[in-house]
Motif scaffolding. Structure first.
Motif, PDB file in Angstrom:
ATOM      1  N   GLY A 277      43.145 -63.591  37.483  1.00 55.20           N
ATOM      2  CA  GLY A 277      42.840 -64.052  36.137  1.00 55.20           C
ATOM      3  C   GLY A 277      42.327 -62.968  35.221  1.00 55.20           C
ATOM      4  N   GLY A 278      42.179 -61.747  35.762  1.00 54.59           N
ATOM      5  CA  GLY A 278      41.732 -60.631  34.933  1.00 54.59           C
ATOM      6  C   GLY A 278      40.251 -60.353  34.987  1.00 54.59           C
ATOM      7  N   GLU A 279      39.563 -60.911  35.996  1.00 51.65           N
ATOM      8  CA  GLU A 279      38.124 -60.674  36.105  1.00 51.65           C
ATOM      9  C   GLU A 279      37.841 -59.198  36.365  1.00 51.65           C
ATOM     10  N   ASP A 280      36.751 -58.694  35.831  1.00 51.80           N
ATOM     11  CA  ASP A 280      36.337 -57.311  36.027  1.00 51.80           C
ATOM     12  C   ASP A 280      35.872 -57.124  37.473  1.00 51.80           C
ATOM     13  N   PRO A 281      36.507 -56.243  38.253  1.00 55.84           N
ATOM     14  CA  PRO A 281      36.085 -56.040  39.643  1.00 55.84           C
ATOM     15  C   PRO A 281      34.622 -55.618  39.768  1.00 55.84           C
ATOM     16  N   ARG A 282      34.095 -54.948  38.743  1.00 54.81           N
ATOM     17  CA  ARG A 282      32.684 -54.536  38.803  1.00 54.81           C
ATOM     18  C   ARG A 282      31.756 -55.755  38.779  1.00 54.81           C
ATOM     19  N   TYR A 283      32.159 -56.777  38.032  1.00 54.37           N
ATOM     20  CA  TYR A 283      31.385 -58.021  38.035  1.00 54.37           C
ATOM     21  C   TYR A 283      31.378 -58.634  39.443  1.00 54.37           C
ATOM     22  N   LEU A 284      32.543 -58.633  40.076  1.00 59.09           N
ATOM     23  CA  LEU A 284      32.634 -59.183  41.435  1.00 59.09           C
ATOM     24  C   LEU A 284      31.845 -58.336  42.415  1.00 59.09           C
ATOM     25  N   ALA A 285      31.859 -57.007  42.247  1.00 54.48           N
ATOM     26  CA  ALA A 285      31.069 -56.135  43.125  1.00 54.48           C
ATOM     27  C   ALA A 285      29.589 -56.474  43.018  1.00 54.48           C
ATOM     28  N   ARG A 286      29.138 -56.708  41.794  1.00 54.43           N
ATOM     29  CA  ARG A 286      27.717 -57.043  41.596  1.00 54.43           C
ATOM     30  C   ARG A 286      27.386 -58.388  42.228  1.00 54.43           C
ATOM     31  N   ARG A 287      28.281 -59.360  42.059  1.00 60.44           N
ATOM     32  CA  ARG A 287      28.009 -60.688  42.610  1.00 60.44           C
ATOM     33  C   ARG A 287      28.053 -60.696  44.137  1.00 60.44           C
ATOM     34  N   ILE A 288      28.969 -59.930  44.724  1.00 57.81           N
ATOM     35  CA  ILE A 288      29.028 -59.868  46.192  1.00 57.81           C
ATOM     36  C   ILE A 288      27.755 -59.227  46.732  1.00 57.81           C
ATOM     37  N   THR A 289      27.262 -58.207  46.043  1.00 55.24           N
ATOM     38  CA  THR A 289      26.003 -57.577  46.467  1.00 55.24           C
ATOM     39  C   THR A 289      24.861 -58.570  46.355  1.00 55.24           C
ATOM     40  N   ARG A 290      24.860 -59.346  45.288  1.00 55.09           N
ATOM     41  CA  ARG A 290      23.829 -60.377  45.148  1.00 55.09           C
ATOM     42  C   ARG A 290      23.895 -61.378  46.306  1.00 55.09           C
ATOM     43  N   MET A 291      25.109 -61.748  46.720  1.00 54.91           N
ATOM     44  CA  MET A 291      25.262 -62.678  47.841  1.00 54.91           C
ATOM     45  C   MET A 291      24.652 -62.101  49.114  1.00 54.91           C
ATOM     46  N   ALA A 292      24.849 -60.789  49.305  1.00 56.08           N
ATOM     47  CA  ALA A 292      24.282 -60.150  50.495  1.00 56.08           C
ATOM     48  C   ALA A 292      22.764 -60.256  50.491  1.00 56.08           C
ATOM     49  N   VAL A 293      22.168 -60.093  49.320  1.00 57.95           N
ATOM     50  CA  VAL A 293      20.711 -60.153  49.219  1.00 57.95           C
ATOM     51  C   VAL A 293      20.220 -61.597  49.338  1.00 57.95           C
ATOM     52  N   GLU A 294      20.903 -62.495  48.641  1.00 56.31           N
ATOM     53  CA  GLU A 294      20.418 -63.870  48.520  1.00 56.31           C
ATOM     54  C   GLU A 294      20.770 -64.746  49.723  1.00 56.31           C
ATOM     55  N   GLN A 302      22.153 -54.674  57.030  1.00 57.16           N
ATOM     56  CA  GLN A 302      23.283 -53.787  56.807  1.00 57.16           C
ATOM     57  C   GLN A 302      24.243 -54.345  55.757  1.00 57.16           C
ATOM     58  N   ALA A 303      24.225 -55.669  55.534  1.00 58.07           N
ATOM     59  CA  ALA A 303      25.169 -56.283  54.594  1.00 58.07           C
ATOM     60  C   ALA A 303      25.000 -55.709  53.195  1.00 58.07           C
ATOM     61  N   GLN A 304      23.764 -55.529  52.779  1.00 58.83           N
ATOM     62  CA  GLN A 304      23.526 -54.980  51.449  1.00 58.83           C
ATOM     63  C   GLN A 304      24.080 -53.552  51.345  1.00 58.83           C
ATOM     64  N   ALA A 305      23.870 -52.777  52.393  1.00 57.05           N
ATOM     65  CA  ALA A 305      24.383 -51.398  52.389  1.00 57.05           C
ATOM     66  C   ALA A 305      25.908 -51.374  52.339  1.00 57.05           C
ATOM     67  N   VAL A 306      26.549 -52.287  53.077  1.00 52.74           N
ATOM     68  CA  VAL A 306      28.016 -52.368  53.060  1.00 52.74           C
ATOM     69  C   VAL A 306      28.504 -52.680  51.648  1.00 52.74           C
ATOM     70  N   ALA A 327      36.941 -56.399  48.956  1.00 63.55           N
ATOM     71  CA  ALA A 327      37.363 -57.487  49.839  1.00 63.55           C
ATOM     72  C   ALA A 327      36.760 -57.329  51.229  1.00 63.55           C
ATOM     73  N   GLN A 328      36.690 -56.099  51.721  1.00 66.10           N
ATOM     74  CA  GLN A 328      36.091 -55.870  53.034  1.00 66.10           C
ATOM     75  C   GLN A 328      34.611 -56.233  53.029  1.00 66.10           C
ATOM     76  N   ALA A 329      33.914 -55.853  51.943  1.00 66.56           N
ATOM     77  CA  ALA A 329      32.498 -56.215  51.835  1.00 66.56           C
ATOM     78  C   ALA A 329      32.337 -57.729  51.787  1.00 66.56           C
ATOM     79  N   LEU A 330      33.232 -58.396  51.074  1.00 66.38           N
ATOM     80  CA  LEU A 330      33.178 -59.853  50.961  1.00 66.38           C
ATOM     81  C   LEU A 330      33.321 -60.506  52.329  1.00 66.38           C
ATOM     82  N   VAL A 331      34.273 -60.020  53.120  1.00 65.23           N
ATOM     83  CA  VAL A 331      34.473 -60.576  54.464  1.00 65.23           C
ATOM     84  C   VAL A 331      33.238 -60.322  55.334  1.00 65.23           C
ATOM     85  N   TYR A 332      32.669 -59.129  55.223  1.00 64.50           N
ATOM     86  CA  TYR A 332      31.484 -58.795  56.019  1.00 64.50           C
ATOM     87  C   TYR A 332      30.339 -59.754  55.685  1.00 64.50           C
ATOM     88  N   VAL A 333      30.118 -59.964  54.399  1.00 58.18           N
ATOM     89  CA  VAL A 333      29.009 -60.831  53.979  1.00 58.18           C
ATOM     90  C   VAL A 333      29.270 -62.277  54.399  1.00 58.18           C
TER      91      VAL A 333
END
Length: 436
Positions: A277-294, A302-306, A327-333
């Protein structure tokens, strides 16, 4: 007067009617899909059976029958149908519509006013409908692709019933395709896989499917076209995705909940949907990192570091290769053990901090860099933990008079199993020191 809003201009040359217009249902029973609204025990079916039709708001994506159903409702209830669009209609136009409806009512004829894109009217304009809804001058049927809870004011919503119309599924689209073939008096020149691909291209939009079918039917071909042949000839429709609207929040919520639910396949699907849909990958990177923390927290530090490494990889190599790192980080989390213990503990600590205001730390842990502060007793009695047995003094670090809080309660999963052992260990030592 109302004809200004219901009739096409007469100076446009006549031409062949589009397939979508020719196949427009002539009665509610001909409508494909929307059984949850039109069925005998569904809201509209019940209203029509009882003769108690109220104002309605149709909420759903494009091409699912909102306009058609409204027009057929007018036919079935013997109401004059007036259609306007909030995009092209101003306050003077609305006044004319209401005046015409009043005259019509005096002559014994009611009016069903269909307002397309009703969310485009501001709240003050929406208020203008209220007196005419209340005195029965109009039966309002509004159509919107946006969430009425956010876009329509409370007064309009309280006087209307919101009905959700859903995108057509593949079975509904197939029925529509068969109806189109009957009208065209010939089958589509597609093999089985290509036909399914055509239905999928419509993305749940019946009008879009009929437009696609009209294109395909105009081709002069021998035999059946394959999926590759079809995709070469037809431009794939753009994914319906509003990066700043409700769809954005719905999809990121689906992605987040898929990760929380430890479902990497669903997570990858929603991740791909947002990118498509054209989402900014940087937005998704930030949200995936938030998921690792939250969501993972200290169950797998290690999830946050990944996530941070994948984000850095994306910044270094860019698109489209960088999306694979995300995508790899997403699968790890998604597959990591889950714990929100630190997150819950932090929120509880914030509540406690707000309730205790500016209460100072206990005097024994306040540094005393001046002579006066030492004379006042600051720092007196502080026990240096490294000098204590087990390097643990067990002294109080909360404000004097405040009951000791317990905010972090580790779960028995992942690395937090080890942290739980440490929490229990220090709690035991603290109780032992308290007795002494």
């Amino acid at each position: 007067m109302a004809d200004l809003f219901t009739s096409a201009p007469t100076d446009i040359p006549a031409g062949p009617r589009p397939l979508a217009d020719r196949l427009r249902p002539q009665r509610l029973g001909d409508v494909i899909g929307q059984e949850q609204v039109l069925g005998p025990d569904a809201p509209l079916g019940t209203m029509l059976a009882s003769g108690s039709l109220s104002s309605l708001i149709f909420w759903g994506p494009p091409g699912v029958g909102k306009t058609t159903i409204a027009r057929l409702l007018a036919d079935e209830t013997d109401l004059h149908f007036v259609q306007i669009s909030a995009i092209f209609t101003g306050v003077p136009d609305l006044r004319k519509v209401f005046e015409a409806a009043k005259l019509r009512r005096q002559n014994g004829k009611g009016t069903l006013l269909f307002v397309d894109e009703i969310h485009r009217f501001n709240k003050a304009q929406q208020d203008g409908f209220l007196p005419y809804m209340e005195d029965g001058t109009i039966l309002l049927v509004g159509a919107t692709t946006e969430n009425p809870s956010f876009e329509l004011n409370a007064a309009v919503l309280s006087r209307s019933q919101v009905l959700i119309l859903t995108r057509l599924d593949l079975a509904d689209l197939e029925r529509l395709a068969q109806r189109a073939e009957k009208d065209l008096d010939r089958g589509l020149p597609l093999d089985g896989h290509a036909r399914e691909a055509l239905l999928e291209m419509a993305d749940g939009d019946g009008r879009a499917l009929l437009n696609l079918i009209e294109q395909v039917a105009a081709w002069k071909v021998d035999g059946k076209l394959s999926t590759d042949d079809l995709t070469k000839r037809l431009m794939k429709r753009a994914v319906k995705y509003d990066k700043s609207g409700e769809e954005h929040y719905n999809l990121i919520s689906a992605l987040h909940k898929s990760v929380r639910g430890s479902d990497p396949d669903a997570a990858l699907y929603w991740f791909a949907r947002m990118l498509a849909g054209g989402e900014d990958p940087r937005y998704l990177a930030r949200r995936i990192t938030r998921m690792a923390v939250e969501e993972v927290g200290l169950a797998d530090p290690q999830a946050q570091a990944v996530c941070l490494q994948s984000w850095d990889t994306y910044e270094r190599i860019g698109s489209p290769e960088g999306e694979l790192a995300l995508a790899q980080a997403l699968v790890y989390v998604a597959l990591a053990p889950k714990s929100n213990a630190a997150y819950v503990g932090y929120k509880a600590a914030v509540v406690a901090a707000k309730s205790t205001g500016s209460t100072p730390p206990p005097s024994h842990i306040i540094n005393a860099p001046t002579k006066m502060m030492k004379e006042q007793g600051f720092g007196a009695g502080y026990a240096y933990d490294h000098d204590a047995e087990d390097a643990f003094s067990g002294q109080n670090y909360f404000p004097d008079g405040m009951k000791r809080g317990v905010y972090y309660t580790p779960v028995d999963r992942g690395f937090e199993r080890e942290l739980k052992k440490r929490v229990d260990y220090f709690a035991g030592l603290r109780a032992k020191r308290a007795k002494n």
